[in-house]
Design a protein around this motif. Structure first.
Motif, PDB file in Angstrom:
ATOM      1  N   UNK A 125       0.816  -1.209   0.000  1.00 43.30           N
ATOM      2  CA  UNK A 125       0.000   0.000   0.000  1.00 43.30           C
ATOM      3  C   UNK A 125       0.847   1.254   0.000  1.00 43.30           C
ATOM      4  N   UNK A 126       1.901   1.254   0.800  1.00 52.27           N
ATOM      5  CA  UNK A 126       2.819   2.388   0.798  1.00 52.27           C
ATOM      6  C   UNK A 126       3.513   2.549  -0.538  1.00 52.27           C
ATOM      7  N   UNK A 127       3.900   1.417  -1.151  1.00 46.06           N
ATOM      8  CA  UNK A 127       4.566   1.470  -2.451  1.00 46.06           C
ATOM      9  C   UNK A 127       3.646   2.033  -3.520  1.00 46.06           C
ATOM     10  N   UNK A 128       2.375   1.688  -3.451  1.00 48.39           N
ATOM     11  CA  UNK A 128       1.420   2.226  -4.424  1.00 48.39           C
ATOM     12  C   UNK A 128       1.334   3.742  -4.314  1.00 48.39           C
ATOM     13  N   UNK A 129       1.286   4.252  -3.089  1.00 49.20           N
ATOM     14  CA  UNK A 129       1.214   5.713  -2.908  1.00 49.20           C
ATOM     15  C   UNK A 129       2.498   6.384  -3.403  1.00 49.20           C
ATOM     16  N   UNK A 130       3.630   5.776  -3.116  1.00 51.22           N
ATOM     17  CA  UNK A 130       4.905   6.328  -3.591  1.00 51.22           C
ATOM     18  C   UNK A 130       4.942   6.336  -5.114  1.00 51.22           C
TER      19      UNK A 130
END
Length: 351
Positions: free
Chosen positions: A177-182
Motif C-alpha cells: 500500500x505504501x509502495x502504491x502511494x509512492x
C-alpha cells in the motif's frame, strides 16, 4: 533487470554509522568510507538518521555530515536514507537540502520516511501513533517548498530554489500500500534490507518485496522512470576463516531483532540458515555471490546499496568489503561497472 535511465544499474554504500568508537571516530570513518567508495567508482552513499539511541544509529544530523562529504568528494551521489520526516521541520529540511544540493554540485538524493524508534517521538512533543498523519503533512509542505510555491504573506519562497530535487525524492516503505502511494507520486521506492516477519516459516524478505515492487510499478504515472533502491546487508571478506568470525558477530547482534519480532528459531538451525532468514550475507566473494543470487528483487532494482549492518565490523573490514563488492561481487551479480573512477588521494581531509 531494471536499469536507470542511462541504462546501467547504480551501486551504493549504505551506513548507519555503528562502528565501535566515539561519535567523532564514527563520523571520520564514514567520511573515509565515502571517499573510498568514490575511488572505487560507486555511484552513491546513503546515511541513515537516528535520534538518541547510539546502538541503533550514530547520526542525528545527516545534512551536516553529507556537507562535509561533499567537500571531500566530487562525483559520488550523497543520499539520506532516510530523514525521519515527522520529527523534522519540513521547511528546514527543504532549506538544508537546497543548500547541500548547491554545495555538492547537484549530487543530493533526498530519502524520506515516517520511521524511527517509537520512544524518539515524545521528546519532540509527538506520539509515534501519529507518525503517518504527520508524515503526510510534512511531505506535502516539503514538496510545496521545493516546487517553489509561495510560503509567506509577502511572496517569499524557498531560497535557494531547488526544483530539481523534486525528481530526487525517495520514500521508504515496508508495504504494498505504501509502495502504491509512492508510485502514484512518482518518487523513488526504498526497500529495506529485511522485511518484518512474525514467523520462521513463510515468505522470505525478497519474496515479500516482490509484491511491493509490483504495486509501485503498477502505480507509476506514464512516462515516469522507475527508481527502486534495494538495500542489502553484506560483508565480503578474503577467507572463510574471516567470515566465520563475522558470522558469529552478526548472529549475536541480531538477537535483539529476533526478540522484537517474537521469532522462535527452530532447533537444529545452522548458522547459514539463520543468516539467510536474517537477510545477512557474510563470506568470501564467492559465498556472498551464491547467497545473493537467490534474491529476485535485485534484478528489478535500479539501485542496489550494500550495508555492513547488523555485523557492524571494524573500519578496515568495511573498507576491504567495499573493495571486494566493487571488484568481485557487483560486476558478476549486477553486471555493474564503474561509470567514473577517482584516483586515490594521498592526504586525507580533516573533520
Amino acid at each position: 533487470m531494471t536499469t536507470s535511465s542511462d541504462g546501467r544499474i547504480r551501486l551504493g554504500f549504505f551506513t548507519r554509522l555503528l562502528d565501535d568508537g566515539t561519535a567523532l571516530q564514527r563520523y571520520r570513518n564514514a567520511l573515509d568510507q565515502f571517499v573510498r567508495a568514490e575511488e572505487l567508482g560507486l555511484d552513491s552513499v546513503w546515511v541513515a538518521q537516528h535520534h538518541f539511541h547510539e546502538d541503533e544509529g550514530g547520526l542525528p544530523s545527516p545534512f551536516v555530515l553529507l556537507a562535509q562529504a561533499a567537500a571531500r568528494t566530487s562525483h559520488i551521489h550523497l543520499a539520506t536514507g532516510i530523514v525521519t520526516l515527522p520529527l523534522e521541520a519540513p521547511l528546514r529540511v527543504a532549506e538544508d537540502a537546497a543548500v547541500l544540493q548547491l554545495l555538492s554540485d547537484g549530487r543530493l538524493e533526498l530519502g524520506i520516511g515516517s520511521g524511527g524508534t517509537p520512544s524518539s517521538f515524545p521528546p519532540f512533543g509527538l506520539e509515534s501513533a501519529d507518525r503517518a498523519a504527520i508524515y503526510d503533512r510534512h511531505r506535502e509542505l516539503l514538496v510545496s517548498a521545493l516546487r517553489g510555491d509561495v510560503l509567506t504573506s509577502d511572496a517569499g519562497r524557498l531560497y535557494p530554489a531547488a526544483p530539481d530535487l523534486l525528481g530526487r525524492i525517495w520514500e521508504a516503505t515496508f508495504s504494498a500500500g505504501g509502495a502504491e502511494r509512492i508510485g502514484r507520486r512518482g518518487n523513488g521506492l526504498m526497500l529495506s534490507r529485511t522485511q518484518p516477519r512474525q514467523t520462521w516459516d513463510g515468505p522470505t524478505s525478497p519474496e515479500l518485496q516482490e509484491g511491493i515492487v509490483d504495486a509501485y510499478l503498477a502505480a507509476l504515472p506514464d512516462g515516469v522512470e522507475p527508481r527502486i533502491l534495494a538495500s542489502r546487508s553484506a560483508l565480503v571478506v578474503d577467507t572463510a576463516e574471516d567470515a566465520q568470525r563475522w558470522i558469529q558477530r552478526g548472529i549475536e547482534r541480531s538477537a535483539g531483532y529476533l526478540r522484537s519480532q517474537h521469532i522462535e528459531v527452530p532447533e537444529g538451525v545452522s548458522d547459514t540458515e539463520l543468516l539467510e532468514w536474517l537477510d545477512v550475507h557474510v563470506g568470501t566473494a564467492e559465498q556472498v555471490l551464491a547467497s545473493l543470487q537467490k534474491d529476485g528483487v535485485l534484478a528489478r532494482a535500479t539501485d542496489v546499496a550494500f550495508q555492513p549492518h547488523p555485523i557492524d565490523p571494524t573500519h578496515d573490514a568495511v573498507l576491504r568489503s567495499l573493495e571486494l563488492i566493487a571488484t568481485r561481487v557487483a560486476p558478476d551479480l549486477l553486471g555493474w561497472s564503474p561509470d567514473h573512477v577517482r584516483e586515490p588521494v594521498l592526504t586525507k581531509g580533516t573533520l
